[in-house]
Design an enzyme around this catalytic site. Structure first.
Site, PDB file in Angstrom:
ATOM      1  N   TYR A  36       0.823  -1.174   0.122  1.00 22.09           N
ATOM      2  CA  TYR A  36       0.027  -0.074  -0.119  1.00 22.09           C
ATOM      3  C   TYR A  36       0.997   1.221  -0.018  1.00 22.09           C
ATOM      4  O   TYR A  36       1.640   1.516   0.843  1.00 22.09           O
ATOM      5  CB  TYR A  36      -0.954  -0.046   1.253  1.00 22.09           C
ATOM      6  CG  TYR A  36      -2.121   0.971   1.176  1.00 22.09           C
ATOM      7  CD1 TYR A  36      -1.692   2.395   1.270  1.00 22.09           C
ATOM      8  CD2 TYR A  36      -3.199   0.649   0.898  1.00 22.09           C
ATOM      9  CE1 TYR A  36      -2.676   3.353   1.106  1.00 22.09           C
ATOM     10  CE2 TYR A  36      -4.301   1.580   1.088  1.00 22.09           C
ATOM     11  CZ  TYR A  36      -4.029   2.906   1.098  1.00 22.09           C
ATOM     12  OH  TYR A  36      -5.006   3.831   1.156  1.00 22.09           O
ATOM     13  N   TYR A  81      -6.188   4.641  -6.881  1.00 21.31           N
ATOM     14  CA  TYR A  81      -6.334   4.560  -5.532  1.00 21.31           C
ATOM     15  C   TYR A  81      -7.781   4.404  -5.035  1.00 21.31           C
ATOM     16  O   TYR A  81      -8.451   5.241  -4.985  1.00 21.31           O
ATOM     17  CB  TYR A  81      -5.712   5.957  -5.096  1.00 21.31           C
ATOM     18  CG  TYR A  81      -5.791   6.269  -3.502  1.00 21.31           C
ATOM     19  CD1 TYR A  81      -4.845   5.622  -2.627  1.00 21.31           C
ATOM     20  CD2 TYR A  81      -6.827   7.023  -2.933  1.00 21.31           C
ATOM     21  CE1 TYR A  81      -4.782   6.018  -1.382  1.00 21.31           C
ATOM     22  CE2 TYR A  81      -6.865   7.246  -1.615  1.00 21.31           C
ATOM     23  CZ  TYR A  81      -5.745   6.511  -0.827  1.00 21.31           C
ATOM     24  OH  TYR A  81      -5.821   6.670   0.489  1.00 21.31           O
TER      25      TYR A  81
END
Lengths: 409, 141, 387, 143
Positions: free
Chosen positions: A313, A364
Site C-alpha cells: 500500500y 487509488y
C-alpha cells in the site's frame, strides 16, 4: 514503549496459538470485481459500489441471494441499509466497518474471514467505493477554507494551525528524517515509482496506462511538499472494487481458483496516530507494519524470503520503501537501495512489487485494487504475471493502524 | 512565514483535556502534561497515565521551551498548502529537551536554511485577538 | 458446521453511571470505564489485544491505547447500529484471532456539546454519509428526528392492531419500577404510574415523552475473552451462546417505509431465528430479556418478532405489566432499560451479565439464559448469554 | 404547516450538490417543474423508492423515470409538538402517503389540520415553491 519494535524482538505470547486460528487455510477470496478507474466517474458512489459488488459476485459464480455479509471502511459513504436495499440481499447476517482509512483494506478481508470461519456468515463481500478524484478530496488542504474555522479534531489542533494539514506533508515529516538518518538521496527513491509505472503500461485498466515515465522524468517533476514530489504521490481515483470471501470448503465448488488466506493480521502499536505518530522513540519506520508483519509471518509459518510477489500500500513512494524494511525484505534504511535500478522489484526480479501499477500508477481505491491484484497473481491472470506465484502478500495503509494478508494458491 | 490576509488560520480545537495547554499558550507559556508518579511526559495529553493507569497523578508542568529541529517539511507549491500561508513555507517537528515532540513553525529564518538538529527556543506569536501560537526560533547551541 | 456457540464469554463489565451533564470529556469517561471493566474481570490492560466500538463514538481505539496503556492491538473494528460491536468481539475470539477484546462506548449525548469528545470532535463538519439520500426525502418536510421517523411505523402498529396508549404505557411503567431499584439508573428511585404516562406530553404524536429513552452522558465497557480463559478470572463468566445480526432488504434505519408492512420488525424476526438456531433453544426457554426500549412501542413489536407472543398480541402481553415484572413470563429490562437507566447501547448486555452473575438489582432467581436484542426499527442485533 | 423558508432559517434543502447524489437529482428536477416522477426498474417494473442504482428484485441497473398519478391515501402520519428545527413551527404534521402506484412518500399535508388526519384519507399532490432553489410536493384532501 515500543521496546519490542526497537529491539526487533516480537513476543507473540498475547496472541492465540496458530493452531486455534480458524482463518488460516480455511478461508479464501473467491470473487473479485471493480468498476472502471477514472478521474471523473460521473456517477454516485452507491452506483459504483453496486457495479463492483455485482461483478465480484458474478466472478465467483454466486448470486446476490448467496451473500449474507458486508465489510467496508468507516470512511465509506454508501449507507449499508441503502446498499442492501439496492442489491436485494435478502438476509444479511453480518456487517462491519473498520476505521483508520486505508489501514483497513486487508483488515476487511480478515474480519470477513473470521465471520465465515465461525459460521456467522457464509459469503461476505468486502467493498470500497469512492469518488476521490472528482468528489471530496481528502488529500487537499484548501478544502477546509470557508467550511471550518478550527481544526476538525482535537488532535489536528496541534498541526493544522501551523499549516500541516495533508497526508502528504504528514508523511513528509517522517520521510525527511528517514532520508537524513540513512543518507537517502532523491535519485534512490525514484526507481520505485518508475518500476510501478512500467507495470501500469501493461495494465490497460491503470490510470497511467499509456503514460510512461523515466527516472529522469521523476527527477525533474515538481516538488510538492519537500521531500516529496509529484510522482511520489498516489493517483486520486474515482472507482469501486469488491472481493468475496468464503470458506475454503465452499470455495472448492465455485467458478474461480480460490486464493486461500494463509494469514491475515492487523496492528495498532502504542502511540499510534493517523500518520502523525511523531512522539514515538523513532519516526523513521512504520512500527504498525512491523508488528503486523510479525503476526502475519507467525501465523503463516513462512518467512519474507518465501514471498513470491507483494502488493504494498503506497500512498507515497516512501511508504512503499519503508514497508520493504519493516516487512523484513531488507534492513532498516535500505528500502531505497533495495529498489535501485529497479531489477529486484520488476516482475522477473526477486521480489516483484505492485504488479498492477499500485496506488501510484494504477488507481487509488484505498488498497482494494491491491488485494484484487494479489488474487490475480494467485490465479495467474495478472498483466504482469509472476511465474509460479504461490505466495502473494498484500498490505494495508502504512502510518495508520494497518493490516496485511498472505494469500496462497 | 507570511500569512495571506483574509483567510483565517484553522484554530486549535479545545476540550477539557487539552485546555490547560492552550490556555498557557495564550499566556505565552509552554506547558507539558506529566505523570508525577512515573516521571513521564505525555503528548498529546490524555486523561489517564498509560504507565500507572492513574487519573489523578497527571499534572501540567512548565517546559524549558528549548530543543532542536527533529524533522521538517517544506511546502513548495500551492497544491497541498493551506491557503492562509504564503508558499514556500516550512513546518517543523521540534524535539524539546523534555523528549516530547511538537509540530510548529520557525520565525526569522528562510525555509531553505532549516536543518535537522538546529537548536531552537520557543517564542509566542499573537496571530489575532483570540489566537496565539507557539513558534520557534534559532538559538545558539 | 463452524459455530460461535459457547466459544466466548463476557468476563468484565462496567459503567460510569449516567447523568445529564458529566462535566468530563468522553475520552476521560472511556478510559476510566475500560479500566474498571478490566479490574472487574481481573485482567490488566496489557492483556487486551482487541478493541471494538460503535462508529458514532468519537474516541478512536488508538487514543484508548494511549490513555489505558494497551500495548499492541491486533484486532480493531467499528460497527454501527445497536450493540453490533459485540458480534465482532465474539467472532474474533471464536476465530482464534484475538484473545481478549474490549467493547466500549462513551458519549456525552445529554450535555451534547460534543466538545468533550476526542479524535473526531468535529464541530462543523458536513455529514457526507450517503444516509443523507434518505434524509433528502424526509428533511424538507420537517421529518428530522428519530422519534418522528419511527413514529410513522408506530402509528401503523397502533392502527392495524387497535393498540391503545394504555396498553403500551405498561412498558415504561415496568421499566421505571425496575430503574427505581437500580442505583446506576438515571431514574433511580423515581417510578411512574400509568396515569403519569398517559398525562405526559406528546412530543411527536403518537409518541409521548415517556415513550422515549432519555439521552445521557456516560460510558460503558465490556470485556470478552475465550471461553477456556474465562473460567480462571475474577467473575463468573457469562458465556455467549449466540450472537447475530438481522437485516432485511427494504429495511432502513428507523424509516423502512417501502416495505409491504410497516407494523412489524422483520429484521428482529430474522435475528431471533438466527439466535435460536445457533443457541439451540427457543423463546420458551427464556424468562429474562433485555429488549430495545429506546421507544416504548417497539417493545411489543419485538415481543412478537422474537416469538414471545403471536403477531398483534404484543400489547396484550404487556398490559397490566405482570408478564414483564420479575417473576413474570418474561422479566423485561431489569435494569430499567434505556427508558429507565439511560439510552446507551451496551447497558442491556451489562444487565444481562448481572442477571447471569446473580447481581442484578432486580434479580430473576433462576436466570440461566438471558436474551438481549437491540437496534429495533433498523438493522437488528442481539445475543443470548448463559451461566 | 408553517415552514417559513426565510433566509434566516431555511428549510433543509435536499442535497443536490456534488457528485454524491446524482441518483436523486431527476426526482427533484421534476418536482421543480411541478411534476411527480418516480424511478422504476426498466426490466421488471419494480418501483425504486428512494432512488437507487440497482433493482433489488432483478438486479438490473436499467431504470426509467416515470410520471405518477399524484393520487393516494394517507398511510401514516406524525405530528411534531416540539420543534426539531427553527424552520418548522409546531404543531405541524408529516404524512406518509401511499400513492395509487403502491409506493410511499414522506410529505406534508396542506389545508388539513392535525386532528383531521386519518389513515386512509384520499389525497392529491400539490406543489409549493418555497424559494428560488426549492420546490416541494405536498398533499391536500382529494377533490
Amino acid at each position: 514503549m515500543l521496546q519490542e519494535y526497537v529491539e526487533r524482538s516480537y513476543r507473540p505470547d498475547l496472541k492465540p496459538s496458530v493452531a486455534s486460528n480458524l482463518i488460516k487455510d480455511n478461508t479464501a477470496i473467491v470473487g473479485i470485481g471493480a468498476t472502471e478507474f477514472s478521474r471523473d466517474s460521473g456517477r454516485d458512489e452507491l452506483d459504483m459500489a453496486c457495479e463492483a459488488i455485482k461483478a465480484a459476485v458474478d466472478d465467483a459464480g454466486l448470486t446476490m441471494d448467496d451473500i449474507d455479509g458486508l465489510e467496508t471502511f468507516t470512511l465509506e459513504r454508501t449507507s449499508m441499509p441503502t446498499l442492501v436495499g439496492s442489491l436485494g440481499i435478502p438476509n444479511l447476517r453480518f456487517s462491519n466497518q473498520i476505521s483508520f482509512g486505508g489501514g483497513a483494506s486487508c483488515a476487511n478481508v480478515m474480519h470477513a474471514a473470521a465471520a465465515v470461519a465461525t459460521g456467522v456468515a457464509d459469503y461476505v463481500v468486502c467493498y470500497r467505493s469512492l469518488n476521490e478524484a472528482s468528489g471530496h478530496r481528502y488529500g487537499r488542504g484548501d478544502g477546509y477554507v470557508g467550511y471550518l474555522s478550527e481544526a476538525p479534531t482535537l488532535h489536528y489542533g496541534y498541526f493544522f494551525p501551523f499549516g500541516l494539514l495533508t497526508p502528504l506533508s504528514w508523511a513528509g515529516m517522517y520521510g525527511m528524517r528517514w532520508m537524513h538518518e540513512f543518507g537517502v538521496e532523491p535519485e534512490h527513491i525514484g526507481w520505485y515509482p518508475v518500476v510501478l509505472r512500467e507495470n501500469a503500461q501493461r495494465n490497460p485498466k491503470a490510470i497511467f496506462h499509456d503514460k510512461p515515465m523515466t527516472h529522469q522524468d521523476y527527477m525533474e517533476c515538481q516538488m510538492i511538499v519537500e521531500p516529496l514530489r509529484m510522482f511520489d504521490c498516489c493517483v486520486d481515483t474515482d472507482g469501486a472494487a469488491a472481493v468475496v470471501v468464503t470458506t475454503a470448503e465452499r470455495a472448492k465448488d465455485l467458478k474461480q481458483p480460490p486464493a486461500h488466506i494463509l494469514a491475515a493480521a492487523q496492528s495498532s502499536p502504542p502511540e499510534q496516530e493517523i500518520q502523525t505518530s511523531y512522539n514515538r522513540p523513532i519516526i523513521t519506520g512504520l512500527p504498525e507494519t512491523w508488528y503486523m508483519a510479525q503476526e502475519l509471518f507467525r501465523v503463516a509459518g513462512v518467512s519474507p524470503a518465501d514471498i513470491d510477489v507483494a502488493q504494498l500500500y503506497d500512498p507515497f513512494s516512501l511508504g512503499g520503501l519503508v514497508q520493504l524494511e519493516e516487512l523484513g525484505f531488507c534492513e532498516r534504511g535500505e528500502g531505497a537501495a533495495f529498489c535501485e535500478g529497479g531489477d529486484r522489484i520488476r516482475p522477473d526480479g526477486e521480489l516483484p512489487l505492485n504488479t498492477s501499477g499500485g496506488l501510484l500508477s494504477e488507481a487509488y481505491i484505498h488498497g482494494y485494487n491491491l488485494i484484487i491484484e494479489a488474487v490475480r497473481q494467485i490465479r495467474g491472470t495478472s498483466t504482469s504475471q509472476v511465474e509460479n506465484a504461490e505466495l502473494s502478500l498484500v498490505t494495508g495503509g502504512p502510518g495508520v493502524p494497518t493490516s496485511g494478508l498472505i494469500l496462497r494458491r | 512565514m507570511e500569512y495571506v490576509p483574509g483567510i483565517p488560520i484553522l484554530k486549535p480545537s479545545i476540550d477539557a483535556d487539552n485546555k490547560p495547554f492552550w490556555d498557557a499558550v495564550a499566556n505565552h507559556e509552554l506547558v507539558l502534561q506529566k505523570c508525577r508518579a512515573c516521571d513521564v511526559y505525555h503528548q498529546p495529553p490524555r486523561p489517564m497515565c498509560p504507565e500507572c493507569k492513574s487519573m489523578d497523578t497527571l499534572e501540567w508542568v512548565q517546559s524549558s521551551g528549548r530543543g532542536q529541529i527533529y524533522s521538517y517539511v517544506n511546502f513548495t507549491t500551492d497544491r497541498m498548502a493551506y491557503p492562509a500561508m504564503k508558499v514556500p513555507y516550512a513546518v517543523v517537528l521540534i524535539e524539546l529537551d523534555e523528549g516530547v515532540r511538537l509540530v510548529s513553525n520557525m520565525i526569522d529564518i528562510e525555509p531553505d536554511e532549516i536543518e535537522i538538529g538546529m537548536p531552537v527556543e520557543v517564542v509566542f506569536d499573537d496571530i489575532s485577538e483570540d489566537l496565539t501560537l507557539y513558534k520557534f526560533k534559532k538559538r545558539a547551541a | 458446521m463452524p459455530s460461535i456457540k459457547d466459544a466466548a464469554a463476557v468476563v468484565g463489565v462496567a459503567t460510569t453511571g449516567f447523568s445529564t451533564d458529566s462535566g468530563r470529556t468522553e475520552y476521560s469517561l472511556a478510559a476510566e470505564c475500560i479500566k474498571a471493566a478490566l479490574d472487574d474481570a481481573g485482567l490488566r490492560p496489557e492483556d487486551v489485544d482487541g478493541i471494538v466500538k460503535d462508529v458514532v463514538d468519537g474516541i478512536d481505539a488508538m487514543y484508548i491505547q494511549k490513555a489505558v496503556g494497551i500495548d499492541n492491538l491486533t484486532y480493531a473494528s467499528d460497527s454501527r447500529y445497536g450493540t453490533l460491536p459485540l458480534l465482532n468481539a465474539v467472532t474474533a475470539v471464536a476465530a482464534g484471532i484475538a484473545n481478549t477484546v474490549v467493547y466500549y462506548r462513551s458519549a456525552n449525548n445529554a450535555s451534547g456539546k460534543r466538545a468533550g469528545s476526542d479524535f473526531r470532535a468535529a464541530k462543523e463538519t458536513k455529514d457526507e454519509s450517503l444516509d443523507m439520500i434518505r434524509y433528502d426525502f424526509h428533511a424538507p418536510f420537517g421529518l428530522l428526528t428519530p422519534d418522528g421517523a419511527i413514529g410513522m411505523a408506530v402509528r401503523r402498529y397502533l392502527h392495524e392492531f387497535e393498540v391503545s396508549a394504555e396498553q403500551v404505557g405498561w412498558v415504561p411503567v415496568v421499566c421505571s419500577e425496575h430503574a427505581a431499584k437500580n442505583p446506576q439508573a438515571i431514574f433511580h428511585d423515581a417510578p411512574i404510574t400509568l396515569a403519569d404516562y398517559i398525562d405526559s406530553d406528546v412530543v411527536v404524536d403518537p409518541l409521548r415523552v415517556l415513550d422515549c429513552a432519555p439521552d445521557v452522558d456516560g460510558a460503558i465497557a465490556i470485556v470478552v475473552t475465550r471461553a477456556e480463559r474465562a473460567v480462571d478470572l475474577s467473575q463468573p463468566p457469562a458465556f455467549v451462546m449466540a450472537n447475530a445480526q438481522g437485516t432485511s432488504t427494504e429495511g432502513e434505519q428507523l424509516s423502512s417505509y417501502s416495505r409491504p408492512q410497516m407494523s412489524g420488525l422483520p429484521e428482529m424476526g430474522l435475528l431471533g431465528d438466527e439466535l435460536y438456531r445457533v443457541a439451540g433453544i427457543g423463546p420458551n426457554d427464556i424468562s429474562v430479556a433485555q429488549l430495545d426500549d429506546r421507544f416504548a412501542p417497539l417493545v411489543p413489536m419485538q415481543l412478537e418478532a422474537l416469538g414471545f407472543c403471536e403477531r398483534g398480541e404484543g400489547a396484550a402481553f404487556c398490559e397490566g405489566g405482570d408478564a414483564l415484572r420479575v417473576g413474570g413470563r418474561l422479566a423485561l429490562n431489569t435494569n430499567g432499560g434505556f427508558l429507565g437507566e439511560g439510552f446507551s447501547y451496551g447497558t442491556n448486555i451489562i444487565e444481562a451479565v448481572r442477571q447471569i452473575r446473580g447481581t442484578s438489582s432486580n434479580q430473576v432467581s433462576d436466570a440461566e439464559v438471558v436474551l438481549v436484542a437491540s437496534g429495533a426499527g433498523g438493522p437488528a442485533d442481539g445475543c443470548i448469554l448463559r451461566r | 404547516m408553517t415552514a417559513t423558508g426565510d433566509a434566516e432559517q431555511p428549510i433543509p434543502h435536499p442535497a443536490l450538490w456534488g457528485v454524491l447524489y446524482r441518483n436523486s437529482t431527476p426526482f427533484w428536477e421534476a418536482v421543480k417543474r411541478h411534476e411527480l416522477e418516480l424511478q422504476r426498474c426498466a426490466q421488471c417494473g419494480h418501483w425504486l423508492v428512494p432512488p437507487r442504482p440497482m433493482c433489488p428484485k432483478c438486479r438490473s441497473a436499467d431504470s426509467e423515470w416515470v410520471p405518477v398519478s399524484g393520487h393516494g391515501t394517507i398511510y401514516s402520519w406524525v405530528t411534531y409538538h416540539e420543534s426539531p428545527h427553527p424552520a418548522f413551527e409546531v404543531p405541524y404534521s408529516v404524512v406518509l402517503v401511499e400513492l395509487d402506484e403502491g409506493v410511499r412518500l414522506v410529505s406534508n399535508p396542506v389545508d388539513i389540520a392535525s386532528d383531521e388526519l386519518e389513515i386512509g384519507m384520499p389525497v392529491d399532490v400539490v406543489f409549493e415553491d418555497i424559494d428560488d432553489d426549492l420546490t416541494l410536493f405536498k398533499f391536500t384532501r382529494a377533490a
